[in-house]
Structures are given as C-alpha cells and as structure tokens.
Design an enzyme around this catalytic site. Structure first.
Site, PDB file in Angstrom:
ATOM      1  CD  GLU A 146      -2.985  -1.537   2.703  1.00 39.58           C
ATOM      2  OE1 GLU A 146      -2.837  -0.751   3.748  1.00 39.58           O
ATOM      3  OE2 GLU A 146      -3.595  -1.750   2.116  1.00 39.58           O
ATOM      4  CD  GLU A 166      -4.211  -5.641   1.290  1.00 38.25           C
ATOM      5  OE1 GLU A 166      -5.302  -5.467   2.782  1.00 38.25           O
ATOM      6  OE2 GLU A 166      -3.435  -5.513   1.658  1.00 38.25           O
TER       7      GLU A 166
END
Length: 877
Positions: A481, A547
């Site tokens: 991320e 995710e």
C-alpha cells in the site's frame, strides 16, 4: 494441548526436491543458549570447546528466543487465551532481556583439497560469530533478510570437535506495541518484518522474533564453490497444456568462488533432460566470477502451469564444476519451464497475468507467514499451500509487513501450481502513507524508513538471488500500500531486478494504479468485513483487487483449542443497538463480527450453535465473493486476492483454516466458487451463469436447474444443453420469477448441475435461499435426514466416505466430515478432503475422499455432523 498433526510426515516428500547438493547438512539440533546477563565471558572464551555449558539450556535453532523459552517451559503458550499478556515485552524490558548467546558443538574435519563453508540463512537482527576461539566477522552483521557465509576451512580444529558461538541482538528499533498497526511504527526503522509490534490481526510478538530464525548449514566443496545459480526459461508464443510443444530456451549463469591462492582451470556444466551444456573457464585466485553458459534449446518441453490450467512438471538440473575431471561442487535445482507475462487490459484498466502466452484469471489469497514465531517446517508449508490448491486458488501474495518467504515455501508452490506475488518489506501503515496519531514519528520521517537504505538494497539483492529460480514466483512488489523510498525503489526497479532477474513484472506497490487503476477513489483495496451476498455481484470494486475479504471464525472444536473454558461464550447481537457483545478474549484474538448475519438462521442457543451457523455464513461469503469476481472476469476484473486466507496465530478473522490446520467452511465455499468449470447463481439478478477458467472450449454440457423444498420435494426449473468458450463467463438464463415465488414462504434449496452427455457431473452447486423476509426460516423446521454412511480405507492414508440419502428424505444438509481419534474424539490434523460441508439430495449419494498421514496404532473414526443429520462416529473398515 498436543495435536496429532505433530506426527505429520509430509516433509519426507521434500527430500526429492531439495535445492541443496548432498554436500550440505543442517545444524538444527544440540544447540544451547543463555541470556547475556548470565554470561561474563566473551565469544573468544565461550567458543573454546572446553568452556563449560553445564548451566545453559537447550535452544531451538532455527528459532527465536521465545520459541526456546517456550520449549523450556519458561513462558506459557502465547497463542492460548491471554497468555501473551504474561510475557514481558521487549520495549519495556530493554533489549538485553532478549539478547542471547547460542552455542553449537559439531564434528567436522578437512581433507586435502576440501573447502568448508558455514552458511546462515537468516538471523534477526544483528549478530557476531565465533568459531573455536576466533571471531569470524570483522563487523557486526545486521538485517533480518541477509544471508551470511564464511569459509571456515582454516578455523576448524584438527581433532574434528568444533564449537560455534553466536550472540544475537534484538532489532535496533524495538517498536512500542501501543496498539497501532505496527505499534508506534518505529519497528519499520529496521530492515525486518513489521507485524511483530502488533497489527489488527495479531498481538505483539514479545521478543520481536529475535534469534537464529532460519537454517544454519555446513557445506563441503572442492577448491571451487558454486554460488547463486540462475536459471531463466523462455517459452515464446501462446502454448497449450496438451500436445507437442515448440522448443523452449534455457539460459543459465552461476557465480564461481575460488578461495585459493592460485588460478584454477575447470569446466562448469549442467545436465537437464539428458542434455549436457558445458564451458571451460579459468578462475582468478581469491575471486568470485559470474559465468554464463551457452543456451540450451529444449525440444518438446514439458511445461509448468498454474493449478487448474495444466500440470506442474519440474525438471532436475544438475550443475557441477569439475577440476581435472573431479567434481568440486554440485548443485541440484528443480526447473519449471514456463514464462510469465504481464500486460495491460484496456477494458478493465488493470494488469492481466499470462503464463506461457495464456492469460490467467487470478484467484488469490494474501499470505502473512506460516507461523508468527517463525517455527517453519516443510510439512506445514506443504499442508498450507496444498490447502490453497484445494481452494482452487492460483496465487498467493506475500504481504509486505512480513518477510521474504523461505525456499521451502516456494518448493511447495512449485509442486501445487500456486503463483506467488512477493512484496518487499514496507507498509502504508508504518512507512507513512497516512497521518496516524498512534505513530511516534510524522509522515515525513516515516516515509524515509528504514534507517539504512543501503542495507535494504543489499538484502533485496540477496533475497532475489535466493528465490529467483522458482517457477511459481511470478510478481515482485515494492511494498504494501505504499512505494518504498525513491532511493530504494528506483535502484531496485531499474538496476537490481533487471540485472538479477529481469523476467518478472515489478509493481511499485500493492494497490498501485499500474496494477489496478483506481477510478473509484479510496485506498484501492477492501472491504474486509462481512457483506450482503448480492454486493459481490453488483458492486464494482477495483479491477485487480489486492485485498478484499470477510469473516472466518472456526467451529466449536476449533475455538476450544485456544480459548479458555470460561471464555467459550458466543457473541450476542442486539437488534436494538445494532452491536455485538463480545467476550474480551475474543477481542484480544481480533474477532471480526458476524453482527446481524447470524440472526436470519435463528436465535443462537450456545457457542456450538453459533459455530455451526457461522460456517453457513462463511461458506456463502467466500463462494459468493469468488463467484462475483468470476462473473465479471475480463470486463470488470483481471483478478482478486482475498484478505486473507490464513493466520499465523490463533486469530478470529480472515482464515480458511485455523492455526492448527483445521479447515472451516470458508475453505470449501472457495473450493466450490473457484472451481475451474463452475455453474453458479448470480445473487444480484437471479441469473444462472457458467464460468470457464480453463483453456479448453467446453461443449455438449447439460445444465439442470432444480428447486428443492425443505421436505425434499423437487421441481425442475429448466434443462438445457450449453457450451462455453475458454477463459469466459456467460449468462445462461434468468430464474428470478421462479425463485421469488418458490422461496417466499420458508426459503428453498437451488440445485445447479452441469453434466456430460454421459451424465457425469462436471459442476455441482447447491444454494440455500432465504424467504421473502430474508430469513432462513425453513432450515430451522427441516425434518431430520436419516442417512446411510459407509466408510472404507481405500489405501494407506486414504479414506472414502459415502453418504446415501433415501429418496423420500429431505436434503441431508451441510454435513461436516472429520477423522477423529477413537479415544478422545478429537480431530486428527491435518486432513485433506476433496470436499466438505457437503449436502446430499434425496435419492442420491455422495462420496468424499479424505487424505491424511497414517501412523501406527488404532485407526481413526470418521465423524459426521450435519444441520439435520445426527452426529455419529463410524469405525474404518
């Protein structure tokens, strides 16, 4: 509690695929250790074989300080209940509390012309090494992900009895485990894993995994040592799994180390599929030289494919260096011949992955680590990766807050056909993507973590060399991320990876626009909790979602392994407040709520009832998740990676099986919804669809659509011949009106089947649908189904269970099968089922095959417990 999986012998399977030559062995027993507070002498004295170790305790190597303390019963099991709170945290004790000496005595002598090498594959975090009274390293080694090797030929004693002493220091930055993601974030100042300071799925690891956490090896060679062989396979064009293949090209290099004082001439060669490739070279003294061998053009190669698409063929490549015709060193490498491509899908606006020229719809799972305390075994790796194969997944992403996985993990992925996306070591939480009041430093400081960028790059280069030969490795990812600091990312992307690999796609971070263009706003991943089933089909999320996940609580038998009796309390949901009341130990183990989703199945009676109803939700959540993404493959999506599919400790979220390797219904919901050829019900628009995740056009299939009421009465809703092209999803017909009418009173079952013209079932899918009020009212009124259960052992370690349901019965619904110990009735773990949580329609039978590691002694019993089938235990015949 002792579980039977400790006798699991799958590790034997790895003996035939080790990348180590026979001239290597592991120092994995007989170690002793002591905290530095109890040791007055230095390493020069400790490493003399005559120094007494009588007061020292046995050490676990590979392992950590905590695993050693646990083995010596100095701490309670931190994975049980609230025990972790009883263990001192290093941030409060200071680093000396977990700084330890580790000592190993071993026998080794040197013959004329031999070289002996000492290899450390992973130590956390810094360490000094002594052998027989001499310090081997001039400068203290740092970094969790940096292998260290020493030529110890001249340091070995002539008697053959030697002593190795290693002092291991904890991470430089200990990290305050203050409840934030990665605690206060300073754990990321190290080149190490970040989850050890705590995360939203785990409590802190108290010693931050200080120790000799990976293998220590002794290697014996002749005068020349082969290091870091590199195998590249080129498979041009678009291939198919079957039939004759056009040639593939094998490109090979290796580093050759000459530690002697004289130049040496010899031959570097390898043999693959009976073909020998060789090159004569002269090596300078005291040098390491990379040698490129001539290319091999391999005719009609057997290719390696991801699971569900083709076989996972592995060739053995034997590489040798010969001096005057004598083998100086040898390495054996398993080679999967395949080529990975990544290109942009302009329709979805995301990357799509191809293998051997064929695009593969990614159905993946996020993998954290096998064990949070780094207790790795070949057997556990094999079992966990096999579970992912059994879920019909084809990729695992190694999350950036953990570590570069071990070679044995990739060996299992090679074996089972699981592609791997490997993150490097960074996360948005610790490394500054977001403003976070839990963090010690501001975003500007955290964006420059870790402290030593040079160590990061050196470690990355070393880890790339360690795992680059595995065919399963498909994608490199800069971090979780967030991008790595620019002066790390650019050299890694533009220099190190092209030089050391150059065959795989590098993505700058896990939810980058380069992977999945985020036109929807937000962070580019999630959601992570329970969702309405229709949302998976109608809500368009990110086109390659790295995710997204849901719940994952196990059943009663799973929960009682790590929850104290007084905490075996079911969550209680309040319609009035819209909240759950949850036991404090459940919260400590990071429970994600089921909230209002249990209520439609009826009021919860007790924890066993809650666990059973949770499995219905688990199955539906993950079946629908994968069906929803597959329904839109290539127009909305090129892939999805579930957050997450396993837990490295006893957490109560995001897992298809528990820490003890006991699967729950999530696994079998995925197994169903991810099947390569699959018939399914679109929960949003009530259409019947087919997805084909194979490279073959499927012809002449009969689709049968059947409604079944709670008493077992059937009604056909359609029967039609269908076909579907390769790698395709298509709608067949709508049954919206029929479903609305038949389910409105008490719900219904919907049976979807694809069969061949010979009536062989290709895909079988049974849904339970709610009534007009959204409740599963009929399930709680179902009559009992008295079924016949036949069990037999077909061969050693394999059990067949056949469930037969008489014609006038109701559906025998949601039966959980297990193998159990005949005395304790506790489940044997692990067991691999070709299906579970199975239902049997009236007048039909279903056979389930169980695979387990059979040991000497009394045979297990088969247990069955269903929604409307009485629990019973059946002996094997």
């Amino acid at each position: 509690m002792k579980f039977l999986f400790t006798t699991f012998l799958l590790s034997l399977q790895f003996l035939c695929i080790s990348t180590y030559a026979q001239n290597k062995y592991e120092l994995n027993s007989g170690w002793k250790c002591s905290p530095i507070a109890k040791v007055k002498e230095d390493g020069s004295a400790i490493s003399i074989p005559s120094y007494s170790l009588s007061s020292w305790i046995p050490a676990v190597v590979p392992g950590t300080v905590l695993t050693t303390m646990l083995e010596n019963k100095q701490i309670p099991d931190p994975f049980f209940g609230m025990n972790n709170e009883k263990i001192p945290d290093i941030f409060k004790t200071g680093p000396d509390y977990y700084t330890y000496w580790f000592v190993k005595d071993f026998n080794e002598t040197v013959k004329a012309g031999e070289q002996v090498w000492l290899h450390f594959r992973g130590v956390n975090y810094s360490f000094d090494i002594y052998l027989n009274g001499k310090k081997l390293n001039k400068k203290r080694h740092s970094g969790m992900f940096l292998r260290q090797s020493y030529n110890i030929t001249s340091s070995l004693l002539k008697t053959g009895s030697n002593r190795l002493a290693v002092i291991v220091f904890p991470p430089d930055a200990l990290g305050n485990a203050n409840g934030g993601q990665g605690g206060d974030g300073t754990i990321a100042k190290n080149v190490a894993h970040q989850y050890v300071a705590g995360w939203d799925w785990i409590q802190p690891i108290r010693d931050r995994n200080t120790g000799i956490w990976d293998k220590v090896l002794i290697e014996k060679t002749g005068k020349i040592n082969i290091k870091n062989p590199h195998i590249i396979t080129l498979v041009p064009g678009q291939r198919k799994p079957d039939g004759a293949q056009k040639p593939a090209t094998i490109k090979t290099t290796a580093e050759l180390e000459n530690p002697t004082d004289a130049p040496l001439k010899g031959v570097l060669q390898y043999v693959l599929d009976g073909k020998k490739i060789s090159k004569e070279v002269t090596l300078k003294p005291k040098s390491t030289t990379e040698i490129a061998l001539p290319d091999l053009k391999l005719e009609n190669p057997k290719l390696w494919w991801p699971s569900g698409y083709g076989a996972q063929y592995l060739y053995n490549l034997k590489m040798q260096f010969l001096v005057n015709g004598t083998v100086s060193d040898e390495e054996n490498i398993n080679v999967g011949i395949r080529e990975i491509q990544a290109d942009w899908n302009s329709i979805t606006r995301s990357k799509q992955i191809s293998v051997n020229g064929q695009r593969v719809f990614i159905k993946g799972g996020n993998w954290i680590i096998s064990d949070a305390m780094l207790r790795f075994t070949d057997a556990r790796y094999d079992a966990e990766v096999r579970f992912h194969r059994d879920m019909n997944l084809n990729l695992l992403r190694i999350w950036g807050g953990a570590l570069t996985e071990r070679p044995e993990f990739y060996q299992a992925c090679d074996k089972y056909g699981i592609l791997v996306m490997q993150d490097f070591w960074g996360s948005g939480d610790c490394n500054g993507r977001w403003l976070d009041p839990m963090k010690k430093d501001d975003q500007w400081v955290r964006r420059n973590y870790p402290d030593d960028h040079g160590l990061f790059l050196e470690s990355a280069a070393d880890q790339i060399k360690m795992i680059r030969n595995y065919p399963s490795l498909a994608i490199w990812c800069g971090g979780n991320e967030i991008t790595l600091p620019v002066d790390i990312m650019l050299p890694l992307r533009d220099t190190i990876l092209p030089k050391l690999d150059g065959t795989r796609w590098f993505i700058d971070y896990s939810n980058s626009d380069d992977m999945s263009f985020n036109s929807l706003g937000g962070n580019g991943d999630g959601p992570y909790g329970i969702q309405p089933l229709k949302r998976f089909f109608e809500y368009k999320t990110w086109p390659f979602n790295s995710e997204i996940g849901s719940v994952g609580v196990g059943d009663y038998e799973s929960l009682e392994r790590f929850l104290p009796k007084e905490n075996m309390i079911a969550p209680v949901y309040s319609e009035k407040t819209g909240k759950e009341t949850v036991d404090s130990v459940w919260n400590y183990h990071k429970y994600i709520g089921y909230e209002s989703y249990v209520g439609p199945y009826g009021k919860v009676k007790d924890l066993r009832d809650f666990g059973k109803k949770a499995q219905l939700i688990n199955y539906d959540q993950y079946r629908s998740l994968m069906e929803g993404f597959s329904a839109h493959m290539w127009d909305w999506y090129t892939g999805v990676i579930i957050w997450k599919t396993q837990n490295p400790w006893t957490a109560l979220r995001g897992q298809m099986y528990d820490y003890y390797l006991d699967p729950n219904a999530c696994l079998y919901g995925l197994h169903n919804g991810s099947a390569p050829l699959h018939v399914m019900y679109n929960q949003a628009d009530s259409t019947v669809m087919i997805t084909n995740n194979t490279f073959k056009h499927q012809y002449d299939m009969m689709l049968n659509i059947t409604a079944v009421d709670m008493n077992g009465k059937e009604k056909s809703l359609g029967q039609v011949f269908v076909e579907i092209g390769p790698s395709t999803a298509r709608v067949i017909l709508s049954i919206k009106n029929e479903i609305r009418e038949l389910s409105k009173k008490e719900g219904m079952f919907l049976s979807l089947r694809l069969s061949t013209v010979k009536k062989e079932i290709l895909s079988d899918n049974l849904y339970w649908l709610p009534d007009a009020e959204g409740a599963y009212s009929g399930l709680n009124k179902m009559p009992k189904a008295d079924i016949d259960v036949q069990v037999r052992q077909s061969e050693k370690g394999k059990v067949e269970v056949t469930l037969s349901n008489p014609a006038k019965n109701p559906v025998a619904f949601f039966n959980r099968l297990a193998l159990v110990d005949p005395k304790t009735k506790k489940r044997i773990l692990p067991v691999f089922y070709d299906d579970n949580y199975v239902s049997v329609l009236p007048g039909e039978k279903k056979t389930v095959v169980m695979d387990y590691s059979q040991t000497a002694g009394e045979l297990p019993l088969v247990s069955i417990d269903g929604w409307n089938v009485t629990e019973q235990f059946i002996p094997l015949k």
